[in-house]
Write a protein that holds these residues in place. Structure first.
Motif, short mmCIF file in Angstrom:
data_model
loop_
_atom_site.label_atom_id
_atom_site.label_comp_id
_atom_site.label_asym_id
_atom_site.label_seq_id
_atom_site.Cartn_x
_atom_site.Cartn_y
_atom_site.Cartn_z
N THR A 29 40.70 28.25 35.26
CA THR A 29 42.05 28.74 35.52
C THR A 29 42.92 27.72 36.23
O THR A 29 42.45 27.00 37.12
N TYR A 76 39.60 41.07 33.98
CA TYR A 76 40.85 40.98 34.73
C TYR A 76 40.73 39.86 35.74
O TYR A 76 39.73 39.75 36.46
N LYS A 84 49.03 41.62 41.23
CA LYS A 84 49.04 40.52 40.26
C LYS A 84 47.71 40.47 39.53
O LYS A 84 46.66 40.17 40.14
N ARG A 85 47.74 40.76 38.25
CA ARG A 85 46.51 40.86 37.47
C ARG A 85 46.75 40.43 36.04
O ARG A 85 47.74 40.83 35.42
N ILE A 86 45.86 39.62 35.51
CA ILE A 86 45.91 39.19 34.11
C ILE A 86 44.74 39.82 33.36
O ILE A 86 43.59 39.64 33.75
N ILE A 97 42.68 29.89 31.24
CA ILE A 97 43.86 30.67 31.62
C ILE A 97 44.83 29.76 32.36
O ILE A 97 44.47 29.16 33.37
N THR A 99 48.76 29.75 34.03
CA THR A 99 49.89 30.60 34.42
C THR A 99 50.60 29.98 35.62
O THR A 99 50.29 28.87 36.04
N ALA A 105 51.29 37.40 35.46
CA ALA A 105 50.85 37.96 34.18
C ALA A 105 51.79 37.61 33.05
O ALA A 105 51.35 37.39 31.91
N ALA A 108 51.13 34.11 31.61
CA ALA A 108 49.72 33.78 31.36
C ALA A 108 49.48 33.39 29.91
O ALA A 108 49.92 34.06 28.98
#
Length: 232
Positions: A29, A76, A84-86, A97, A99, A105, A108
């Protein structure tokens, strides 16, 4: 001989480790604008969201999270205790990931998961369906405001046709991608109120591997429950 024996032990150990980790998912990430924070890799277990890995980040934008994936499923990436969650479809090997912190999100971009790519394609079409429904809801509001029963009836027919097209598109998409776990997933999330025949069509099209997956089993169980309740 001792040297040969040692080489064999090392080789067996390497093979064992390789086999043990063959289902590992590496979530690499990058979050632009990140200074520090705690990130959690989460997934759903029954009705609960549980954390399977976490990392404290300070002074860098890149970090790594991992989990053992029995079959592809939704995960997630959550920032601390915030909202804040993807959401993304996780599967073995590497998932990337990218972002930015302020639009976590919304900005992302997830790559490395074929199921996620298919889900993105499906979601793009679903957005078009949602936009169409908003137009119809507005049209219905105007018809009711004008007190025109004929116009209200026309909009009702349009909404019914819209729902039918949406269900058929979802079913066709799932059948077309029956060799991916996204197929039973969208059936479970988008067709819970659809005709049982559509769910059966998807279920019968799944490959043996997908049928044995988490969502494949859940779809089969869901269909069985409906059929039992219909007989009562």
């Amino acid at each position: 001989m001792k040297k040969i024996g040692m080489i064999m032990v090392i080789a067996i150990t390497v093979m064992a480790c390789s086999k043990e980790n063959e289902n590992t998912m590496y979530v690499k990430t990058s979050v632009k604008g990140l200074k520090k924070g705690t990130f959690y890799l989460q997934k759903q277990l029954d009705s609960m969201i549980i954390s399977v890995d976490s990392v404290d980040v300070s002074g860098k934008e890149d970090f790594l999270l991992t989990d053992e994936v029995e079959s592809p499923e939704m995960y997630y990436l959550t920032l601390g205790n915030s909202s804040k969650r993807i959401a993304f479809f996780g599967e073995k090997d590497t998932v990337m990931i990218e972002t930015q912190l302020d639009l976590f999100a919304l900005k992302a971009k997830v790559t490395g998961s074929e199921n996620q790519k298919l889900l993105d394609d499906f979601s793009a079409m679903q957005q078009q369906f949602n936009n169409q429904k908003l137009d119809l809801v507005k049209e219905e509001f105007e018809a009711r405001k004008a007190g025109s029963q004929d116009s209200i009836d026309i909009v009702a027919k349009k909404l019914k046709n819209w729902q039918r097209k949406k269900y058929l598109y979802t079913t066709n998409f799932a059948v077309k991608n029956a060799n991916y776990e996204v197929a039973p997933y969208i059936a479970l999330t988008e067709l819970v109120n659809a005709n049982i025949k559509l769910l059966d069509t998807i279920n019968n099209s799944l490959t043996p591997e997908v049928k044995a997956s988490k969502y494949g089993k859940q779809l089969d169980a869901f269909i069985s429950e409906i059929k039992v309740s219909e007989k009562e």
